[in-house]
Design an enzyme around this catalytic site. Structure first.
Site, PDB file in Angstrom:
ATOM      1  CE  LYS A  69       3.596   4.529   3.371  1.00 51.69           C
ATOM      2  NZ  LYS A  69       3.704   3.407   5.048  1.00 51.69           N
ATOM      3  CG  HIS A 197      -0.971  -1.667   5.209  1.00 51.97           C
ATOM      4  ND1 HIS A 197      -2.013  -0.849   4.466  1.00 51.97           N
ATOM      5  CD2 HIS A 197       0.361  -0.670   5.528  1.00 51.97           C
ATOM      6  CE1 HIS A 197      -1.567   0.646   5.236  1.00 51.97           C
ATOM      7  NE2 HIS A 197      -0.842   0.624   5.687  1.00 51.97           N
ATOM      8  CD  GLU A 274       4.298  -0.869   9.280  1.00 50.88           C
ATOM      9  OE1 GLU A 274       3.284  -0.943   7.592  1.00 50.88           O
ATOM     10  OE2 GLU A 274       4.870  -2.287   9.074  1.00 50.88           O
TER      11      GLU A 274
END
Length: 460
Positions: A69, A197, A274
């Protein structure tokens, strides 16, 4: 093991001694001879590769799964795919992009805790097994529409020190994790690990320590219930440039210490992350052109003889990209975008207070409320560095203004370094894969052997 991926990499080799900034200058000179003078990007794919080498040095235990993204430009994704890293995909379209480059499903995590049913079914049909969840409703959808899911429980974190907070939307609280794991057991689902996250643009590395400790607690819950917990996903939040308060290596030192404490090597847990902006932010330089200018003269403000009769002025510059295009990062990513001059100002040149505006007819289209620049003219250029993260991926063509072209380049010395790594049988990442078999020369796809020197007809 040689990588068999052969994506369509289109870039121009840089002549020895030349840099991406030299390409910026070349493109400015080429555009300046016409009246078009459109905004453009220069993307240094070599910078992406250097970031990967930096990652493997700082976080040797952690396999990166690039967050698509952040920047889904095909040459960027293809470069990363060829390095053998994994991918964090949040939708069917992102999965399609990554798999079109030959990436094995095992290198993809469907890291969206709130998935549409049709896209869960798509993931199942295309072999994507790893996926995140944070609620009972999500478990029930997966149980019904996915045949062989490998589930990762996303937990909430304290992201109050992050620029972009995510736990307000995603993540299960610790007090609800045991119930979710028990429900997964009842549904016959396979939970393999935990993810979190800390938020994008994390400014406090201690947040990682607490999140890793919390993940250890959830691992223990899963083990007690009979799950084979073997995957830890520490998410993103890593800075994309060194022009930040908290440097990348300052974060990684804290992470490594926490991993050694809570997930030592002999625990047999695979650790992934990530990263998004870390890989791409500094690779992109955006160049815009001043298309209009307004001079605002202030009233006489002198209070003594020396200043009497002088006029102060404020300059308004209008450029051909804005917040509906590349500078959407100002709204969506809380970015602060300030330009540099492609030509150094003279030592005695006066700097004036300025505002910078995009080209659309919307009053919200403001790039910088106040900065200091010399008195420039229509047709002059402004350069914005570190523009690779959350810019091109979310830009629109509102008001009919087109997205800037992107010119991809790579230093030949970087390419040779990758070849050298592979020729000596050393892995370019945690997997033994490399760019050696990626056919690319002079901005066009080729089935020929990779050149051993730049194509002299096309060097920059």
């Amino acid at each position: 093991t040689m990588n068999t991926i052969t994506p369509e990499l289109e870039f121009t080799f840089l002549e020895e001694g030349f840099s991406a900034r030299d390409t910026v200058e070349q493109k400015i000179n080429e555009s300046s001879v016409t009246d078009d003078r459109d905004a453009f990007y220069v993307c240094d794919l070599g910078d992406v590769i250097k970031k990967h080498l930096r990652w493997t040095r700082a976080l040797p235990r952690i396999t990166p799964f690039y967050a698509v993204k952040c920047n889904d430009s095909r040459p960027v994704v293809a470069t990363l795919a060829s390095l053998g890293i994994g991918f964090d995909c949040a939708s069917k379209t992102e999965i399609q992009l990554v798999q079109s480059l030959g990436v094995d499903p095992s290198r993809i995590i469907y890291a969206n805790p709130c998935k549409q049913v049709s896209q869960i079914k798509y993931a199942s049909a295309h072999g994507i097994q790893m996926m995140t969840f944070d609620s009972e409703v999500e478990l029930m959808k997966v149980a019904r529409y996915h045949d062989n899911a490998k589930l990762v429980l996303r937990i909430a974190t304290d992201d109050s020190k992050a620029v972009c907070r995510l736990s307000v939307k995603f993540g299960a609280q610790l007090k609800s994790c045991r119930g979710l794991l028990e429900r997964a057991k009842e549904l016959g689902l396979d939970v393999i690990g935990v993810s979190f996250h800390v938020g994008s643009g994390c400014t406090d590395p201690a947040t990682y320590t607490q999140a890793i400790a919390d993940a250890r607690c959830v691992f223990d819950m899963g083990d007690e219930l009979g799950f084979n917990m073997h995957l830890l996903d520490i998410g993103g939040g890593f800075p994309g440039s060194d022009n930040v308060q908290l440097k990348f290596e300052e974060i990684t030192v804290v992470i490594n210490l926490a991993l050694d404490k809570y997930f030592p090597v002999d625990a047999g847990v695979k650790i992934i992350a990530e990263p998004g902006r870390f890989y791409v932010a500094s690779a992109y330089t955006l160049v815009v052109n001043i298309i209009a200018k307004k001079v605002i003269l202030d009233e006489d403000i002198g209070s003594d003889e020396e200043d009497e009769g002088t006029n102060e002025k404020t300059l308004m510059y209008y450029v051909n990209d804005g917040v509906y295009g590349s500078f959407n990062c100002i709204f969506f990513d809380h970015a602060h975008c300030l330009p540099t001059l492609h030509k150094k100002p003279k030592p005695d040149e006066i700097m004036y207070p300025c505002s910078i505006w995009g080209p659309t007819c919307d009053g919200l289209d403001r790039i910088a409320e106040q900065c200091y620049l010399p008195d420039m003219q229509v047709g002059d250029w402004l350069v914005f560095d570190n523009m690779g993260a959350y810019t091109v991926a979310a830009s629109s063509t509102f008001n009919g203004f087109q997205r800037p072209d992107i010119h991809y380049v790579m230093s030949h010395s970087v390419w040779q370094h990758v070849q050298q790594i592979c020729s000596h049988g050393m892995p370019a990442s945690t997997e033994e894969s490399c760019l050696f078999e990626v056919p690319a020369c002079c901005g066009r796809e080729s089935s020929l052997e990779i050149p051993t020197k730049p194509c002299q007809a096309h060097v920059v």
